[in-house]
Design a protein around this motif. Structure first.
Motif, PDB file in Angstrom:
ATOM      1  N   PRO A  31     -42.446  18.349  -8.269  1.00 11.69           N
ATOM      2  CA  PRO A  31     -43.166  18.557  -9.520  1.00 11.69           C
ATOM      3  C   PRO A  31     -42.341  18.089 -10.719  1.00 11.69           C
ATOM      4  O   PRO A  31     -41.111  18.093 -10.667  1.00 11.69           O
ATOM      5  CB  PRO A  31     -43.376  20.074  -9.556  1.00 11.69           C
ATOM      6  CG  PRO A  31     -42.394  20.659  -8.618  1.00 11.69           C
ATOM      7  CD  PRO A  31     -42.025  19.603  -7.639  1.00 11.69           C
ATOM      8  N   GLU A  35     -44.448  20.493 -15.282  1.00  9.64           N
ATOM      9  CA  GLU A  35     -45.140  21.320 -14.283  1.00  9.64           C
ATOM     10  C   GLU A  35     -44.281  22.522 -13.897  1.00  9.64           C
ATOM     11  O   GLU A  35     -44.785  23.623 -13.723  1.00  9.64           O
ATOM     12  CB  GLU A  35     -45.447  20.485 -13.034  1.00  9.64           C
ATOM     13  CG  GLU A  35     -46.664  19.586 -13.204  1.00  9.64           C
ATOM     14  CD  GLU A  35     -46.879  18.691 -11.984  1.00  9.64           C
ATOM     15  OE1 GLU A  35     -48.030  18.381 -11.707  1.00  9.64           O
ATOM     16  OE2 GLU A  35     -45.890  18.293 -11.345  1.00  9.64           O
ATOM     17  N   LEU A  36     -42.961  22.271 -13.785  1.00  9.90           N
ATOM     18  CA  LEU A  36     -42.057  23.361 -13.424  1.00  9.90           C
ATOM     19  C   LEU A  36     -42.036  24.432 -14.507  1.00  9.90           C
ATOM     20  O   LEU A  36     -42.025  25.632 -14.214  1.00  9.90           O
ATOM     21  CB  LEU A  36     -40.646  22.822 -13.179  1.00  9.90           C
ATOM     22  CG  LEU A  36     -40.430  22.137 -11.836  1.00  9.90           C
ATOM     23  CD1 LEU A  36     -39.031  21.541 -11.757  1.00  9.90           C
ATOM     24  CD2 LEU A  36     -40.625  23.133 -10.686  1.00  9.90           C
ATOM     25  N   ALA A  39     -45.202  26.295 -14.349  1.00 13.97           N
ATOM     26  CA  ALA A  39     -45.186  27.165 -13.172  1.00 13.97           C
ATOM     27  C   ALA A  39     -44.289  28.373 -13.417  1.00 13.97           C
ATOM     28  O   ALA A  39     -44.602  29.496 -12.998  1.00 13.97           O
ATOM     29  CB  ALA A  39     -44.687  26.389 -11.964  1.00 13.97           C
ATOM     30  N   GLU A  42     -46.164  30.645 -15.614  1.00 16.32           N
ATOM     31  CA  GLU A  42     -47.243  31.236 -14.811  1.00 16.32           C
ATOM     32  C   GLU A  42     -46.674  32.321 -13.891  1.00 16.32           C
ATOM     33  O   GLU A  42     -47.276  33.384 -13.711  1.00 16.32           O
ATOM     34  CB  GLU A  42     -47.930  30.129 -13.993  1.00 16.32           C
ATOM     35  CG  GLU A  42     -48.906  30.593 -12.927  1.00 16.32           C
ATOM     36  CD  GLU A  42     -50.053  31.438 -13.473  1.00 16.32           C
ATOM     37  OE1 GLU A  42     -50.390  31.284 -14.658  1.00 16.32           O
ATOM     38  OE2 GLU A  42     -50.573  32.274 -12.708  1.00 16.32           O
ATOM     39  N   ARG A  45     -46.082  35.355 -15.942  1.00 22.30           N
ATOM     40  CA  ARG A  45     -47.354  35.995 -16.263  1.00 22.30           C
ATOM     41  C   ARG A  45     -47.865  36.759 -15.029  1.00 22.30           C
ATOM     42  O   ARG A  45     -48.279  37.914 -15.124  1.00 22.30           O
ATOM     43  CB  ARG A  45     -48.380  34.945 -16.695  1.00 22.30           C
ATOM     44  CG  ARG A  45     -49.640  35.500 -17.341  1.00 22.30           C
ATOM     45  CD  ARG A  45     -50.677  34.393 -17.498  1.00 22.30           C
ATOM     46  NE  ARG A  45     -51.175  33.950 -16.200  1.00 22.30           N
ATOM     47  CZ  ARG A  45     -52.164  34.536 -15.533  1.00 22.30           C
ATOM     48  NH1 ARG A  45     -52.788  35.551 -16.063  1.00 22.30           N
ATOM     49  NH2 ARG A  45     -52.541  34.096 -14.350  1.00 22.30           N
ATOM     50  N   GLY A 249     -38.070  31.746  -1.453  1.00 20.39           N
ATOM     51  CA  GLY A 249     -37.998  32.423  -2.755  1.00 20.39           C
ATOM     52  C   GLY A 249     -36.553  32.726  -3.117  1.00 20.39           C
ATOM     53  O   GLY A 249     -35.790  33.203  -2.279  1.00 20.39           O
ATOM     54  N   TYR A 253     -36.668  34.945  -8.214  1.00 21.14           N
ATOM     55  CA  TYR A 253     -38.109  35.052  -7.960  1.00 21.14           C
ATOM     56  C   TYR A 253     -38.451  36.439  -7.418  1.00 21.14           C
ATOM     57  O   TYR A 253     -39.445  37.044  -7.821  1.00 21.14           O
ATOM     58  CB  TYR A 253     -38.527  33.979  -6.961  1.00 21.14           C
ATOM     59  CG  TYR A 253     -40.026  33.880  -6.752  1.00 21.14           C
ATOM     60  CD1 TYR A 253     -40.797  33.040  -7.542  1.00 21.14           C
ATOM     61  CD2 TYR A 253     -40.662  34.635  -5.772  1.00 21.14           C
ATOM     62  CE1 TYR A 253     -42.174  32.959  -7.355  1.00 21.14           C
ATOM     63  CE2 TYR A 253     -42.031  34.559  -5.586  1.00 21.14           C
ATOM     64  CZ  TYR A 253     -42.779  33.715  -6.377  1.00 21.14           C
ATOM     65  OH  TYR A 253     -44.139  33.635  -6.201  1.00 21.14           O
TER      66      TYR A 253
END
Lengths: 338, 222
Positions: A31, A35-36, A39, A42, A45, A249, A253
């Motif tokens: 990506p 985009e990263l 992401a 996101e 969120r 992950g 994360y």
């Protein structure tokens, strides 16, 4: 033959057989930075919403955790606010350090205001107030409750007084000023009552120390509460964490939803503590106002100032976050796979 | 793709999981690892997933030495690997779609890209109509296929499967193996640990046989 089978397989999965052939290992397309970033936002969120949902799923448990944290926060904060109010009650240091000049009984009444003006003109004096003999008697009659008995006295025994408020509140300077004022003609006695000011200061200092010590203890308790709560959440999601780690992950994360959870607990606790303090002080204020009224004072407790309330809220969020971070760091290291 | 050079694994309690294992796997190869319980199949997979480190020897995966890899690098290594478990390891509080999307979310792909790839992966395992269902509502075979979809959705270079047909009847097992072969034809190296010799024999792929941590056979299953 193989080519034919590859084409069929590619069709079944909706892939382009040409690209498959040119890409021997079918890694994902990398990506872009944009985009990263999207992401990453996101992911934050999603973590926040997920944490909110999980807290909302257990409203009673979440509320009580916040309440325990709120009590831990409101105790030192409430004591600190009460100390602030006590300081205000004692008046400013400058006012508390007044010098009382008792004038000679034989001094002419007209000399009092003149002497007051002379003293008020001094460089190190902020204010001087003259209280005549008759005013002094009147106040004494009102405050002592001996009004009728005092009326029986053949003459007023009280001297006129000049209350001197110095500009500086330095013990040595005050003492020097007191000696200078005591030398003035017509002054019987100059009294500087610093002792009670010092005692009050010492008591307030002790109170500050107590509040500081209590704050440290309760912050520790709060970190333990949030740490234990987050530990339970980690235990409940152990298999999920294991799967996330197995599919790539990172610790960040895995950690993210728990940090949001800690911050959300902190937010709830901060708001609850603010409410508890606001209502608590308001409730106490009624009794304080009544008591102060009996002493002829219009003193009232000050509520939670906005900046203190916001500091409380931000502090609670920070503590929730730190508590969660410590808990996750400790428990993630114990989880397999690494 | 994979190179084992005298790889040994000895546990703290003295048990030897693998004993000087040496073999190579080419890119795009399909192979089985077989052997009885305790032969070392799972240890081999755990080493490849960097869940454990070799005690001795050299283990290279796509040029990376797994004995030397740092903890911080492990998640990035695992993103090149898809893994299928015997017990599926699905998240039952999420939908099938969300389960399959997980590796893509971790990779940081955009929502439309995730939706596209998840649809494709579910189509690949014939579960397109189950996307919004919970895995709990699916049969064992369907759950396994969700696990496979999740393992391949991010187009890994290597697919590892630990007894993927252990709980399935022969018909479903053959179907699942067919899915693995399809994935392999697209370029992914597939390594399956299984003790189902009958199934392995039907597939006619390379087979490594382990016994008490030692490699005792390396050849095409027959």
């Amino acid at each position: 033959m193989d080519e034919q089978r590859n084409r069929q397989a590619a069709q079944r999965v909706g892939a382009n057989p040409q690209s498959v052939a040119s890409k021997p290992v079918a890694q994902g397309d990398e990506p872009s930075s944009r985009e990263l970033l999207n992401a990453w936002l996101e992911s934050h969120r999603a973590s926040l919403l997920d944490s909110l949902r999980r807290l909302a799923r257990q409203p009673v448990g979440s509320f009580f955790t916040c309440l325990v944290m709120a009590i831990a926060l409101s105790l030192p904060m409430g004591l600190a606010l009460l100390l602030d109010n006590v300081e205000r009650l004692g008046g400013s240091w400058q006012k508390a350090a007044q010098i009382s000049l008792y004038l000679q009984l034989s001094l002419d009444e007209r000399e009092g205001p003149r002497l007051r003006d002379e003293i008020a003109a001094l460089d190190d004096v902020a204010e001087a107030e003259w209280i005549s003999r008759s005013q002094a008697l009147e106040e004494f009659q009102q405050q002592s409750g001996l009004g009728e008995a005092l009326k029986e006295l053949p003459e007023n025994p009280l001297p006129a007084v000049i209350l001197v408020t110095p500009k500086e509140v330095d013990k040595a300077a005050l003492e020097a000023l007191r000696l200078r004022l005591a030398e003035l003609p017509g002054v019987q006695q100059a009294q500087l009552d610093l002792q009670w000011v010092e005692r009050l200061g010492a008591i307030l200092g002790l109170g500050d120390h107590f509040v500081f010590g209590l704050s440290l203890l309760l912050i520790l308790a709060l970190l333990l509460v949030i740490g234990n709560t987050i530990r339970l959440h980690i235990e409940n999601r152990r298999s999920e964490i294991e799967i996330i780690k197995l599919v790539g992950g990172t610790d960040a994360y895995v950690r993210r939803p728990f940090l949001y959870m800690g911050a959300l607990y902190g937010t709830g606790a901060g708001l609850l503590a603010w409410l508890v303090l606001a209502f608590g002080l308001d409730w106490l204020n009624a009794a304080v106002v009544r008591l102060a009224g009996l002493y002829g004072s219009d003193f009232a407790l000050q509520g939670v100032p906005l900046d203190d309330g916001l500091s409380l809220l931000l502090g609670a969020i920070f503590l929730g976050y730190i508590g969660a971070w410590l808990a996750v760091a400790r428990h993630l290291s114990e989880l397999q796979p690494r | 793709m994979i190179r084992f050079e005298q790889v040994g694994k000895r546990y703290a309690n003295g048990h030897v999981g693998l004993h000087e294992l040496s073999f190579r796997v080419r890119r795009g190869e399909f192979l089985f690892v077989t052997g009885h319980s305790g032969a070392g199949k799972s240890t081999l997979l755990r080493l490849l997933l960097a869940m454990e480190r070799p005690s001795s020897g050299k283990l290279l995966l796509a040029g990376q030495d797994l004995a030397q890899i740092s903890n911080a690098q492990i998640p990035y290594l695992r993103r090149q690997i898809g893994v299928v478990f015997q017990n599926h390891q699905l998240l039952f509080d999420r939908t099938v779609f969300d389960n399959v999307a997980l590796p893509l979310q971790i990779l940081g792909l955009s929502k439309p890209e995730i939706a596209k790839r998840v649809s494709l992966a579910l189509e690949r395992v014939s579960l397109s109509d189950k996307a919004e269902q919970s895995p709990a509502d699916l049969s064992t075979g369907q759950q396994q296929r969700v696990g496979i979809a999740r393992a391949v959705v991010h187009r890994p270079a290597l697919l590892l499967a630990d007894e993927p047909t252990g709980n399935l009847d022969p018909r479903l097992a053959a179907e699942i193996m067919g899915v693995f072969e399809d994935i392999n034809r697209l370029g992914t190296t597939v390594l399956i640990a299984s003790h189902d010799l009958a199934l392995i024999a039907r597939m006619r792929h390379r087979m490594l046989t382990l016994q008490r941590g030692r490699l005792i056979g390396d050849g095409e299953a027959s």
